[in-house]
Write a protein that holds these residues in place. Sequence first.
Motif, short mmCIF file in Angstrom:
data_model
loop_
_atom_site.label_atom_id
_atom_site.label_comp_id
_atom_site.label_asym_id
_atom_site.label_seq_id
_atom_site.Cartn_x
_atom_site.Cartn_y
_atom_site.Cartn_z
N TYR A 164 10.37 -12.10 -1.71
CA TYR A 164 9.55 -11.09 -2.39
C TYR A 164 10.42 -10.14 -3.19
CZ TYR A 164 5.90 -12.68 0.79
OH TYR A 164 4.99 -13.46 1.47
N ARG A 165 9.85 -9.66 -4.27
CA ARG A 165 10.53 -8.65 -5.09
C ARG A 165 9.58 -7.47 -5.21
NH1 ARG A 165 13.15 -11.36 -9.54
NH2 ARG A 165 11.10 -11.56 -10.49
N LEU A 166 10.05 -6.32 -4.75
CA LEU A 166 9.23 -5.10 -4.73
C LEU A 166 9.85 -4.06 -5.65
CD1 LEU A 166 7.04 -3.22 -3.33
CD2 LEU A 166 8.87 -2.59 -1.75
N GLN A 167 9.03 -3.50 -6.53
CA GLN A 167 9.47 -2.37 -7.35
C GLN A 167 8.76 -1.12 -6.84
OE1 GLN A 167 8.11 -1.77 -11.50
NE2 GLN A 167 10.26 -1.92 -12.06
N PRO A 205 4.43 -0.06 -8.14
CA PRO A 205 3.71 -0.65 -9.28
C PRO A 205 3.71 -2.17 -9.27
CG PRO A 205 5.87 0.07 -9.99
CD PRO A 205 5.74 0.46 -8.54
N ASN A 206 4.64 -2.78 -8.49
CA ASN A 206 4.75 -4.23 -8.59
C ASN A 206 5.32 -4.82 -7.30
OD1 ASN A 206 4.58 -6.73 -9.98
ND2 ASN A 206 6.79 -6.67 -10.36
N MET A 266 9.85 -0.06 6.45
CA MET A 266 8.71 -0.91 6.79
C MET A 266 9.09 -2.38 6.78
SD MET A 266 4.87 -0.96 5.16
CE MET A 266 4.55 0.71 5.75
N ILE A 267 9.90 -2.79 5.80
CA ILE A 267 10.35 -4.19 5.75
C ILE A 267 11.16 -4.54 6.99
CG2 ILE A 267 11.86 -5.80 4.51
CD1 ILE A 267 11.07 -4.24 1.92
N LEU A 268 12.06 -3.66 7.40
CA LEU A 268 12.88 -3.92 8.59
C LEU A 268 12.03 -3.92 9.86
CD1 LEU A 268 15.99 -1.70 7.70
CD2 LEU A 268 15.82 -4.21 7.62
N ASN A 269 11.04 -3.04 9.93
CA ASN A 269 10.15 -3.00 11.10
C ASN A 269 9.29 -4.27 11.20
OD1 ASN A 269 11.05 -0.52 12.01
ND2 ASN A 269 9.44 0.64 10.96
N GLN A 329 0.80 -1.23 0.00
CA GLN A 329 0.00 0.00 0.00
C GLN A 329 0.83 1.27 0.00
OE1 GLN A 329 -3.43 -0.29 -0.39
NE2 GLN A 329 -2.68 -2.39 -0.69
N ILE A 330 2.16 1.12 0.06
CA ILE A 330 3.03 2.30 0.02
C ILE A 330 2.87 2.98 -1.34
CG2 ILE A 330 5.46 3.06 0.00
CD1 ILE A 330 6.08 0.73 1.84
#
Length: 294
Positions: free
Chosen positions: A247-250, A238-239, A262-265, A233-234
Motif C-alpha cells: 500500500y501507498r498512503l499519502q 488524500p490518497n 496505526m499501521i504498526l498496531n 479514515q485518518i
Amino acid sequence: MEDIIRLEHISKEYDQRVVLQDVTFSIGIKEIVALIGANGSGKSTLLRIICGLIRPSSGKIHNNLAKETKISYVPERFPKLRLTTQEYLLSMGKIQGLHKKFMNRRVKELMDQFGLTEVRDRRMNFFSKGMLQKVNIMQAVLSQPDLLVLDEPLSGLDATSQQDLLGLLQEMKQQDISMIMTCHESVLLDELANRTISLQQGRVQLHSIQGQKSYVTIHFKLPSNVSTFDIGQIGGVPNLEKVDGAYRLQVESEFSDEALLMILNCNGSIWSVTPTEYKEWIISESITIAGEVE
C-alpha cells in the motif's frame, strides 16, 4: 509586504456599460499577481488603467513608493514590424530617454539573455510568435521597471516557446521585478504567481494565495486478513492505494505519526517514509456577487 501600488474602488464605464466595478487590491514589492477570469470580465481594461493608458471612470491608484513608480507594459499582440530587433530596441531606448552607452550595453545584455543575438539584424516581420513575444518583453524591461504588466504573455505560443518565456519571467522574478498579468495557462499560475485575483462581471470575486503544504508518503504492507479501512479514515489522507501487493498512503505531515502508529498496531511493516511538499491555492478572501452587472 510593502505595496508598490494600491487600487481603490476602481470602476470603468463605456457608453453606460459597466466594465469594471469597485475593484480594490494592492500589488506588493517582489510580488507576482495573476488576474484570472472569463473573456470580457475586464482584465485587459484593468491592466491598461494600471499602466495609465486609460483613465478609470472613478476610483484612485496610489503610488506607495518613495519615488515615482516605473511601470512597463507588455501588450497581448505585438506587430510584425519591418525593423530588426536591434533597430527596434535602440529606437525604444531613445524614446525612453536612456543614455546611449547604457542603452547599447542593455540591448546586448537582453539579446544574450533572450537568445536573440544571432538574429539581431533580422527583420521582425519574419519572426515566429514566440520570437516576437520575446522582443515584446525586452522592450518593456530596457530600463528595469518596478512593475511589469503583461497581458496574456503566453497566448498563442507552442509548448516549447511557453517554457522559454516562463524561464525568462522566472529570471525577472529573481531580479525583484513585481508583475501583474492576465493568463489562462496553469503553468504561469503554478510556477510563477504568488497570488491570484479572480474577476467576474467586472468585479473582484476572490483572492487566492499560493502556499506550500507538507505531506508524507508511507509505503507499507499489511497482513492479508487486515483491512485498510481505519487507516483511510485518518484525517489528512488524500490518497491510499494498493501497489504490487503493498500500500501507498499519502497523508498530511501533522497526521503522519498517527498513521504510522496505526499501521504498526495492525502488525504492518513500514517499507519507506518519504516527505514531500506541494503547492496549492488557498482562498484568502471571497466576495459574493449578487445579480449581474448591467
